[in-house]
Scaffold this active site. Structure first.
Site, mmCIF file in Angstrom:
data_model
loop_
_atom_site.group_PDB
_atom_site.id
_atom_site.type_symbol
_atom_site.label_atom_id
_atom_site.label_comp_id
_atom_site.label_asym_id
_atom_site.label_seq_id
_atom_site.Cartn_x
_atom_site.Cartn_y
_atom_site.Cartn_z
ATOM 1 N N HIS A 110 0.803 -1.218 0.000
ATOM 2 C CA HIS A 110 0.000 0.000 0.000
ATOM 3 C C HIS A 110 0.840 1.275 0.000
ATOM 4 O O HIS A 110 0.330 2.357 -0.299
ATOM 5 C CB HIS A 110 -0.982 0.009 1.189
ATOM 6 N N SER A 129 4.772 2.449 7.966
ATOM 7 C CA SER A 129 4.438 1.324 7.087
ATOM 8 C C SER A 129 5.627 0.949 6.219
ATOM 9 O O SER A 129 6.222 1.789 5.544
ATOM 10 C CB SER A 129 3.260 1.687 6.185
ATOM 11 N N ASP A 141 0.222 -7.617 1.400
ATOM 12 C CA ASP A 141 0.661 -6.227 1.573
ATOM 13 C C ASP A 141 2.184 -6.121 1.597
ATOM 14 O O ASP A 141 2.750 -5.364 2.373
ATOM 15 C CB ASP A 141 0.066 -5.620 2.846
#
Length: 449
Positions: A100, A206, A130
């Protein structure tokens, strides 16, 4: 009374004195050497790209635009994002991050703690876990050694390094708070077995590193659980063993060549166990088997309870999805299951989901640009509805006007569709098609000619 309790606590748990913290050589415990060793491998990732701009449907009507003299709106808008990444192969320049983080990127810049900024190319990406792999061209890179995340225990110390809110190389510490966690709605990731940690993770972390006290990479920080968007002590990381499997396939093939088994499973609850008259509540209960699938050919049936895959215990449906979802097309899988109270074993070969697909050329001009297949476990609607799965739609094609990948066509001209064979029979010879389409949690009709 409260003061008495506090006094007892202070007596029972005396604070350590400086003399007890400092060792014989006068050194104070610190993680600074560990941080200095691993920080060169953690990078800041900045991306830029364009996406289709959302607009009012009325503004797409040419008559409405001419009548009200509405100016032409831009069809695209620029987007930017910040995230983190970890160098995992210094020689080849491979960087692990989250899907993402780079999903909408046209340009990617990787910044190191020594001030270098390099352009990166996407080697491949996997939305179902992911995980994404980037590559940079540079010498003198530092990579983190990869840990065996299966050895993690709740209570182990962890350290998270990333770029939260654009604050480069922020370091936070904590412990492993839980293992094998699932997080609904995690950016579309279907395969989940997260490490939960209370090391502070915030937006921008992230793709960053979760390391142990040996300086080994144990996970890729990917999500937080928060009502405000900030850290509340519940963060999640993709375990390194899962990320490693995905990374290896991406590096070898440019993508994850994920196969299918052809089953839909659910957790075996205590109530279900009683209904099946068995004395266990662990395992994955097979709710549906796709006809002519590897599972069907291996003899599996609805009502079987899968308890092991390739020698690994399967406690629930999520574990089953992870075990099968990380296998490659053509891999043989040994399955242990229970039927009528008897434990049995069988072997299945993971199939290519592309086999058995049907292109628009074989169907109807209205489907130009679309590809269809039997409804299988790739779709969250598998086992909930019957129909055919839209697996791909070419951008700008005729089918793209009303279909999206993941749609399920459940009826044609008000006649139910339960397989590719019936879909073909309903479509052939029809000049106009009234389609009932299931998309996510909704359904609608479309009339095409």
């Amino acid at each position: 009374m409260i003061r008495s309790i506090l006094a007892l606590c202070l007596v029972a748990l005396p604070l350590a004195t400086p003399a007890q913290i400092v060792d014989e050589e006068g050194n104070v415990p610190t993680l600074a050497p560990l941080v200095e060793r691993v920080s060169p491998a953690v990078v800041n990732i900045a991306t830029s790209g364009t996406v289709e701009a959302e607009s009012n449907p009325l503004l797409n009507d040419p008559f409405f635009r001419r009548f009200f003299d509405v100016p032409e709106e831009p069809r695209q808008r620029e987007v930017q994002s910040l995230g983190s990444g970890v160098v995992v192969d210094a020689g080849e320049g491979y960087v692990l991050t989250n899907h993402h983080v780079i999903a909408r990127a046209d340009e990617i810049t990787v910044a190191f703690n020594d001030g270098r900024e390099l352009s990166a190319e996407i080697v491949g990406s996997d939305p179902e876990t992911d995980i994404a792999v980037l590559q940079v061209d540079s010498d003198n890179l530092t990579a983190l050694p990869l840990a065996d995340s299966d050895e993690l225990r709740v209570g182990d110390y962890t350290m998270a390094i990333g770029n939260p809110f654009g604050l480069d190389h922020t370091v936070t510490t904590g412990i492993v708070s839980g293992l094998d966690r699932t997080l609904p709605g995690n950016n579309g990731a279907r395969l989940q077995s997260f490490i939960q940690t209370d090391a502070s993770i915030n937006p921008g972390n992230s793709g960053g590193a979760l390391v142990n006290l040996k300086g080994e990479l144990v996970g890729i920080n990917t999500a937080i659980l928060s009502r405000s968007g900030g850290n509340i002590g519940i963060g999640f990381a993709v375990p390194m063993n899962m990320a490693r499997e995905v990374m290896n396939q991406i590096i070898e093939y440019g993508e994850v060549q994920r196969g299918i088994l052809g089953v839909r499973v659910q957790d075996l609850t205590k109530e279900m166990a009683e209904a099946f008259d068995i004395e266990r509540n662990d395992g994955a209960l097979i709710a549906q088997v796709t006809p002519n699938s590897p599972a069907a050919e291996a003899g599996l049936e609805a009502g079987d309870i899968v308890t092991g895959v390739n020698g690994t215990a399967i406690p629930d449906a999520n574990a089953m999805a992870n075990a099968i979802g990380l296998l490659k097309i053509g891999d043989e899988v040994d399955i242990t299951y229970v039927r009528d109270g008897e434990e049995r074993t069988t072997t299945a070969t993971v199939a290519d989901p592309q086999k058995g697909q049907m292109t628009a050329d074989a169907l109807h001009p209205a489907f130009a640009g679309a590809t269809f297949s039997e409804l299988d476990e790739r779709s969250p609607l598998f086992g909930k509805v019957e129909g055919v799965l839209v697996t791909d739609v070419s951008e700008g094609s005729r089918a793209a006007e009303y279909l999206q990948p993941g749609d399920v066509i459940t009826s044609v001209n008000r006649q139910a569709v339960d397989s590719m064979a019936t879909f073909r029979s309903r479509v052939e010879g029809s000049e106009r098609l009234l389609l009932n389409i299931r998309r996510d949690n909704g359904a609608f009709f479309v009339l095409v000619r």
